[in-house]
Motif scaffolding. Structure first.
Motif, mmCIF file in Angstrom:
data_model
loop_
_atom_site.group_PDB
_atom_site.id
_atom_site.type_symbol
_atom_site.label_atom_id
_atom_site.label_comp_id
_atom_site.label_asym_id
_atom_site.label_seq_id
_atom_site.Cartn_x
_atom_site.Cartn_y
_atom_site.Cartn_z
ATOM 1 N N PRO A 221 0.812 -1.222 0.000
ATOM 2 C CA PRO A 221 0.000 0.000 0.000
ATOM 3 C C PRO A 221 0.843 1.269 0.000
ATOM 4 O O PRO A 221 0.515 2.248 -0.677
ATOM 5 N N LEU A 222 1.945 1.246 0.722
ATOM 6 C CA LEU A 222 2.834 2.404 0.760
ATOM 7 C C LEU A 222 3.480 2.630 -0.602
ATOM 8 O O LEU A 222 3.654 3.778 -1.035
ATOM 9 N N GLN A 223 3.795 1.558 -1.293
ATOM 10 C CA GLN A 223 4.349 1.651 -2.644
ATOM 11 C C GLN A 223 3.352 2.349 -3.570
ATOM 12 O O GLN A 223 3.724 3.225 -4.345
ATOM 13 N N GLY A 224 2.089 1.976 -3.470
ATOM 14 C CA GLY A 224 1.056 2.611 -4.290
ATOM 15 C C GLY A 224 0.909 4.094 -3.980
ATOM 16 O O GLY A 224 0.768 4.923 -4.882
ATOM 17 N N GLU A 225 0.959 4.446 -2.694
ATOM 18 C CA GLU A 225 0.834 5.850 -2.309
ATOM 19 C C GLU A 225 2.016 6.668 -2.823
ATOM 20 O O GLU A 225 1.834 7.781 -3.340
ATOM 21 N N LEU A 226 3.227 6.130 -2.685
ATOM 22 C CA LEU A 226 4.417 6.849 -3.175
ATOM 23 C C LEU A 226 4.369 7.014 -4.687
ATOM 24 O O LEU A 226 4.733 8.071 -5.220
ATOM 25 N N ASN A 227 3.923 5.977 -5.399
ATOM 26 C CA ASN A 227 3.814 6.083 -6.855
ATOM 27 C C ASN A 227 2.768 7.125 -7.249
ATOM 28 O O ASN A 227 2.953 7.854 -8.225
ATOM 29 N N ALA A 228 1.672 7.218 -6.488
ATOM 30 C CA ALA A 228 0.648 8.230 -6.775
ATOM 31 C C ALA A 228 1.207 9.633 -6.556
ATOM 32 O O ALA A 228 0.946 10.546 -7.343
ATOM 33 N N ILE A 229 1.992 9.803 -5.506
ATOM 34 C CA ILE A 229 2.609 11.110 -5.233
ATOM 35 C C ILE A 229 3.559 11.482 -6.362
ATOM 36 O O ILE A 229 3.550 12.617 -6.863
ATOM 37 N N LEU A 230 4.389 10.535 -6.775
ATOM 38 C CA LEU A 230 5.344 10.814 -7.850
ATOM 39 C C LEU A 230 4.633 11.094 -9.173
ATOM 40 O O LEU A 230 5.079 11.933 -9.965
ATOM 41 N N ALA A 231 3.516 10.419 -9.426
ATOM 42 C CA ALA A 231 2.745 10.682 -10.650
ATOM 43 C C ALA A 231 2.182 12.097 -10.618
ATOM 44 O O ALA A 231 2.178 12.798 -11.644
ATOM 45 N N PHE A 232 1.729 12.546 -9.456
ATOM 46 C CA PHE A 232 1.218 13.910 -9.338
ATOM 47 C C PHE A 232 2.336 14.925 -9.564
ATOM 48 O O PHE A 232 2.132 15.943 -10.234
ATOM 49 N N VAL A 233 3.519 14.659 -9.045
ATOM 50 C CA VAL A 233 4.659 15.559 -9.250
ATOM 51 C C VAL A 233 5.014 15.620 -10.732
ATOM 52 O O VAL A 233 5.336 16.688 -11.265
ATOM 53 N N GLU A 234 4.933 14.490 -11.427
ATOM 54 C CA GLU A 234 5.189 14.491 -12.868
ATOM 55 C C GLU A 234 4.163 15.341 -13.601
ATOM 56 O O GLU A 234 4.493 16.044 -14.557
#
Length: 95
Positions: free
Chosen positions: A26-39
């Protein structure tokens, strides 16, 4: 950019956060969502946009840098419950 489970564990280790094995995905998914938003934010064209610190224009209030009468330590400590040689006396808090 994508974060894998190994990277999640490394980030948790660097942040000194204990992460259980079942919490890694779940933490992996949250971090990937944050990085996608930054992109997404990086894709925004900001050419010609002035940097700002607030959404509304603000001007700091500044006092005049002028010499004052000063030297009123006696008046200041006069209201203190206990003083000694012009200093405030306070209860000891550390043994």
């Amino acid at each position: 950019m994508s974060v894998d489970a190994k990277t999640v564990r490394r980030i948790a280790h660097l942040a000194r956060i204990a992460v259980a094995d079942e919490d890694v995905a779940p933490l992996q998914g949250e971090l990937n969502a944050i990085l996608a938003f930054v992109e997404q934010l990086n894709a925004v064209d900001v050419d010609g946009v002035e940097p700002m610190t607030s959404v509304t224009p603000m001007i700091m209030k500044k006092r005049v840098d002028a010499v004052t009468e000063g030297g009123r330590a006696g008046d200041i400590v006069a209201n203190a419950p206990e003083t000694e040689d012009g200093y405030f006396l306070v209860p000891k808090v550390v043994e």
